[in-house]
Design an enzyme around this catalytic site. Structure first.
Site, mmCIF file in Angstrom:
data_model
loop_
_atom_site.group_PDB
_atom_site.id
_atom_site.type_symbol
_atom_site.label_atom_id
_atom_site.label_comp_id
_atom_site.label_asym_id
_atom_site.label_seq_id
_atom_site.Cartn_x
_atom_site.Cartn_y
_atom_site.Cartn_z
ATOM 1 N N ASP A 192 0.589 -1.122 0.001
ATOM 2 C CA ASP A 192 -0.085 -0.071 0.049
ATOM 3 C C ASP A 192 0.653 1.200 -0.136
ATOM 4 O O ASP A 192 1.951 1.313 0.477
ATOM 5 C CB ASP A 192 -0.940 0.083 1.498
ATOM 6 N N TYR A 194 -12.040 7.639 -13.779
ATOM 7 C CA TYR A 194 -12.164 6.622 -12.916
ATOM 8 C C TYR A 194 -12.795 5.365 -13.571
ATOM 9 O O TYR A 194 -12.371 4.302 -13.909
ATOM 10 C CB TYR A 194 -12.636 6.906 -11.546
ATOM 11 N N LYS A 219 -11.698 1.684 -15.056
ATOM 12 C CA LYS A 219 -12.252 0.267 -14.637
ATOM 13 C C LYS A 219 -12.549 -0.318 -15.824
ATOM 14 O O LYS A 219 -12.758 -1.731 -15.967
ATOM 15 C CB LYS A 219 -13.382 0.606 -13.529
HETATM 16 N N1 LIG Z 1 -15.716 1.751 -2.160
HETATM 17 C C1 LIG Z 1 -16.437 1.503 -3.139
HETATM 18 O O1 LIG Z 1 -17.597 1.897 -3.126
HETATM 19 C C2 LIG Z 1 -15.719 0.926 -4.472
HETATM 20 C C3 LIG Z 1 -16.786 0.495 -5.236
HETATM 21 C C4 LIG Z 1 -16.183 -0.001 -6.473
HETATM 22 C C5 LIG Z 1 -14.774 -0.196 -6.506
HETATM 23 N N2 LIG Z 1 -14.054 0.064 -5.486
HETATM 24 C C6 LIG Z 1 -12.565 -0.311 -5.503
HETATM 25 O O2 LIG Z 1 -12.290 -1.137 -4.675
HETATM 26 C C7 LIG Z 1 -10.717 -0.976 -4.482
HETATM 27 C C8 LIG Z 1 -10.525 -0.775 -3.063
HETATM 28 O O3 LIG Z 1 -11.165 0.499 -2.757
HETATM 29 P P1 LIG Z 1 -11.765 0.799 -1.168
HETATM 30 O O4 LIG Z 1 -13.040 0.959 -1.321
HETATM 31 O O5 LIG Z 1 -11.263 -0.243 -0.381
HETATM 32 O O6 LIG Z 1 -10.929 2.040 -0.767
HETATM 33 P P2 LIG Z 1 -9.963 2.667 0.303
HETATM 34 O O7 LIG Z 1 -9.562 3.894 0.175
HETATM 35 O O8 LIG Z 1 -10.571 2.263 1.703
HETATM 36 O O9 LIG Z 1 -8.787 1.605 -0.045
HETATM 37 C C9 LIG Z 1 -7.712 1.848 -1.007
HETATM 38 C C10 LIG Z 1 -6.221 1.544 -0.846
HETATM 39 O O10 LIG Z 1 -5.604 1.428 -1.798
HETATM 40 C C11 LIG Z 1 -4.638 2.341 -1.599
HETATM 41 N N3 LIG Z 1 -4.031 2.945 -2.904
HETATM 42 C C12 LIG Z 1 -4.633 3.833 -3.489
HETATM 43 N N4 LIG Z 1 -3.540 4.185 -4.482
HETATM 44 C C13 LIG Z 1 -2.656 3.622 -4.280
HETATM 45 C C14 LIG Z 1 -1.291 3.728 -4.991
HETATM 46 N N5 LIG Z 1 -1.275 4.591 -5.983
HETATM 47 N N6 LIG Z 1 -0.354 2.735 -4.620
HETATM 48 C C15 LIG Z 1 -0.589 1.887 -3.551
HETATM 49 N N7 LIG Z 1 -1.825 1.765 -2.704
HETATM 50 C C16 LIG Z 1 -2.634 2.681 -3.106
HETATM 51 C C17 LIG Z 1 -4.805 3.344 -0.713
HETATM 52 O O11 LIG Z 1 -3.695 3.856 0.406
HETATM 53 C C18 LIG Z 1 -5.873 2.492 0.254
HETATM 54 O O12 LIG Z 1 -5.283 1.827 1.335
HETATM 55 C C19 LIG Z 1 -10.369 0.010 -5.297
HETATM 56 O O13 LIG Z 1 -9.695 -0.399 -6.561
HETATM 57 C C20 LIG Z 1 -11.680 0.940 -5.740
HETATM 58 O O14 LIG Z 1 -11.666 1.482 -6.943
HETATM 59 C C21 LIG Z 1 -14.421 0.566 -4.459
#
Ligand SMILES: NC(=O)c1ccc[n+]([C@@H]2O[C@H](COP(=O)([O-])OP(=O)(O)OC[C@H]3O[C@@H](n4cnc5c(N)ncnc54)[C@H](O)[C@@H]3O)[C@@H](O)[C@H]2O)c1
Length: 262
Positions: free
Chosen positions: A39, A154, A158
């Protein structure tokens, strides 16, 4: 058939410091797997996957540690480096670790996409992503800030990721090496990444209305998505690859099911 679970297997989990990645890492550890978390924040390997140097650092450090059984590319979100992290960082992680992964007896890979991948996407940017031309893809997005649908770059990142998974999974490099490669596309999940959606009454109502009777409730919990990722990336998944599986309480089925099956 005996359920073998995840115990004794080694998983690389990007995005392990928060949300879905943290929930997945916790579930895996609880079930006896070894997790190498990566991370921007606190993790076994700290690396910025939005940059080529960060991606290489991850691959080098994982390779130094030894054998792995699965790569879960979960890092991402909608703040900065939208194409760089969500598409290029994800693909570089999976491709970079593929040779090491192929040495496992039951190698598995999962990329985390999103229901935002269903938004209208600019085909020129998607194609630049699939061509591996990061500079061109980023330049197109920077030149046109209103590009794409409501989720902008974004959603495009995806969408490109879905297409990459579909294209790569059946190839000799992936299926031929015995690696299952799938994408999980969550709907709105209660993590810091979705805070802006959950904080806005308008956006929240629009999303809730998209799936009028959300299965499981709204918003989703990170653990619900983690369960699916763990199964897809476990040795028990012997027959599922190349799929984009929506974990969204029914939003995709409500919005677009007809389009897919017509
Ligand atoms: N939460 C939602 O509603 C949702 C919906 C659809 C997809 N997603 C996807 O799920 C995945 C996880 O997201 P989440 O909701 O757990 O968010 P979150 O922000 O809780 O966690 C994302 C993690 O990714 C890390 N990260 C981001 N950019 C980074 C980089 N450049 N290098 C290394 N680490 C990096 C962040 O530090 C964080 O710990 C993502 O790919 C997000 O696009 C989330």
């Amino acid at each position: 058939m005996t359920y073998t679970g995840v115990a004794g297997r080694t998983y690389v989990v990007t995005g392990s410091a928060s949300g879905i990645g943290a929930a997945t890492a916790a579930l895996l550890r609880e079930r006896g797997a070894e997790v190498i978390g990566c991370d921007l924040g606190e993790a076994d390997i700290q690396a910025d996957l939005s940059t080529p140097a960060g991606r290489q650092a991850l691959v080098d450090q994982v390779t130094e540690r030894g054998p792995i059984d699965a790569v879960l590319a979960i890092a991402g979100g909608g703040r900065t480096g939208l194409l760089e992290t969500n598409y290029f960082g994800t693909v570089a992680t999976l491709e970079g670790l593929r040779p090491l992964l192929a040495q496992s007896e039951a190698p598995r890979a999962v990329a985390v996409s999103s229901t935002a991948s269903l938004d209208p996407a600019d085909e020129r940017v998607v194609q630049a992503c699939l061509d591996g031309d990061e500079a061109a893809a980023v330049a197109l997005v920077e030149a046109e800030p209103s590009i794409g649908g409501p989720t902008g770059a974004y959603g495009i990142a995806k969408r490109a990721l879905n297409r990459w998974v579909r294209g790569a999974a059946p190839t000799p490099e992936w299926a031929g090496a015995g690696i299952a490669l799938n994408a999980v596309a969550p709907g709105v999940v209660d993590t810091p990444a979705a805070a802006w959606i959950l904080a806005s009454e308008d956006v929240r109502t629009a999303v809730e209305t998209a799936a009028p009777q959300p299965f499981g409730g709204f918003p989703g919990r990170p653990q619900w998505v983690a369960e699916l990722i763990c199964w897809l990336a476990g040795a028990d998944n012997r027959f599922v690859t190349g799929q984009i599986i929506f974990a969204d309480g029914g939003a995709e089925a409500t919005m677009l099911g007809d389009l897919h099956w017509r």
